[in-house]
Write a protein that holds these residues in place. Structure first.
Motif, mmCIF file in Angstrom:
data_model
loop_
_atom_site.group_PDB
_atom_site.id
_atom_site.type_symbol
_atom_site.label_atom_id
_atom_site.label_comp_id
_atom_site.label_asym_id
_atom_site.label_seq_id
_atom_site.Cartn_x
_atom_site.Cartn_y
_atom_site.Cartn_z
ATOM 1 N N UNK A 85 0.713 -1.381 -0.029
ATOM 2 C CA UNK A 85 0.135 -0.011 -0.013
ATOM 3 C C UNK A 85 0.699 1.220 0.024
ATOM 4 N N UNK A 86 1.856 1.215 0.709
ATOM 5 C CA UNK A 86 2.718 2.512 0.774
ATOM 6 C C UNK A 86 3.426 2.650 -0.451
ATOM 7 N N UNK A 87 3.750 1.608 -1.349
ATOM 8 C CA UNK A 87 4.376 1.598 -2.562
ATOM 9 C C UNK A 87 3.489 2.418 -3.517
ATOM 10 N N UNK A 88 2.112 2.166 -3.452
ATOM 11 C CA UNK A 88 1.119 2.597 -4.327
ATOM 12 C C UNK A 88 0.919 3.990 -3.983
ATOM 13 N N UNK A 89 0.885 4.560 -2.692
ATOM 14 C CA UNK A 89 0.794 5.819 -2.297
ATOM 15 C C UNK A 89 1.933 6.559 -2.750
ATOM 16 N N UNK A 90 3.124 6.069 -2.673
ATOM 17 C CA UNK A 90 4.417 6.920 -2.971
ATOM 18 C C UNK A 90 4.123 7.017 -4.675
ATOM 19 N N UNK A 149 4.495 5.518 -12.035
ATOM 20 C CA UNK A 149 3.838 4.340 -12.400
ATOM 21 C C UNK A 149 4.614 2.847 -12.048
ATOM 22 N N UNK A 150 6.001 2.954 -12.076
ATOM 23 C CA UNK A 150 6.499 1.866 -11.622
ATOM 24 C C UNK A 150 6.262 1.385 -10.097
ATOM 25 N N UNK A 151 6.020 2.720 -9.369
ATOM 26 C CA UNK A 151 5.794 2.199 -7.940
ATOM 27 C C UNK A 151 4.329 1.656 -7.669
ATOM 28 N N UNK A 152 3.562 2.256 -8.504
ATOM 29 C CA UNK A 152 2.042 1.967 -8.319
ATOM 30 C C UNK A 152 1.802 0.417 -8.640
ATOM 31 N N UNK A 153 2.605 -0.077 -10.114
ATOM 32 C CA UNK A 153 2.622 -1.225 -10.355
ATOM 33 C C UNK A 153 3.059 -2.427 -9.581
ATOM 34 N N UNK A 154 4.213 -2.213 -8.888
ATOM 35 C CA UNK A 154 4.862 -2.678 -7.968
ATOM 36 C C UNK A 154 4.336 -3.025 -6.799
ATOM 37 N N UNK A 155 3.487 -1.923 -6.221
ATOM 38 C CA UNK A 155 2.837 -2.080 -5.045
ATOM 39 C C UNK A 155 1.679 -2.990 -5.299
#
Length: 232
Positions: A52-57, A213-219
């Protein structure tokens, strides 16, 4: 029943019993090995990271890129301002946006990691956490200071690739002490940074892809494939 058959029956019965206990012991050994492995991972790796934190970042980064675009656009559109003095004028605003995104991101990581550690019934502040954050922030801090120097000097064309490259190195450096798949996120950031170095005019776009984008995909991947599975 004749005695030979009785003896054969007893032999088969004892053989089955012995195999049963052997299988039970093997299963117990396997379970013990699994428990030892889990204990070793908890003691040597930082496992409180949250998808969740990766998506928010990623969302913070996209918002920051949008604001930065509004700040940079007037300078790029005025030829006389496309110089070192022009960039020095907007440098404090860019740095402020970057600091806000950074503080929000760090606060989000700490909050969700501490909450996950509490759910897992283990300490958030421990050796693996120290090692992870140290190995992550050491190259990241050096890269951040370098980017500030580039911004002040007006060398803005290489700021985006430098940020992506140092961030990728930070992720790879920290992946040894946390989830191993973060290594591949770091490699993706490095690749994007190298591409960005050859296309400086697309720096902000590629920065938004790398940090957003990469953070959201990874999250999303981490949450559904790792976090939910481990919590089940």
């Amino acid at each position: 029943m004749d005695s030979p058959y009785i003896g054969e029956f007893i032999f088969i019965y004892l053989l089955c019993i012995s195999k049963y206990f052997l299988i039970m012991k093997n299963n117990e050994a396997v379970e013990a090995v699994k428990e030892i492995r889990v204990m070793m991972e908890k003691s040597s790796r930082f496992l409180s990271f949250s998808g969740t934190s990766a998506i928010l970042i990623g969302l913070y980064a996209l918002a920051g890129a949008f604001v930065a675009r509004g700040i940079i656009s007037p300078v790029k559109e005025i030829p006389d301002e496309y110089s070192t003095p022009g960039w020095i004028t907007i440098a404090p605003h860019i740095i402020l946006v970057a600091l806000i995104v950074f503080v929000l991101s760090l606060s989000t990581i700490l909050f969700f990691s501490a909450r996950k550690a509490k759910k897992m019934n283990h300490s958030f502040i421990n050796g693996p956490a120290y090692r992870t954050f140290l190995n992550f922030f050491l190259p990241l801090t050096v890269g951040g200071i370098f980017c500030v120097a580039l911004l002040v000097e007006g060398d803005v064309g290489i700021i985006a690739p430098v940020m992506l490259l140092f961030y990728g190195l930070s992720l790879i450096n920290a992946s040894k002490y946390t989830y191993g798949n973060i290594f591949w996120l770091g490699c993706s950031e490095l690749l994007l940074g190298l591409i960005c170095a050859f296309f400086p005019g697309k720096g902000l776009l590629l920065w938004a892809i790398g940090f957003g984008i990469l953070h959201i995909v990874y999250g999303i991947y981490f949450y559904f494939r790792i976090e939910r599975y481990s919590a089940a």
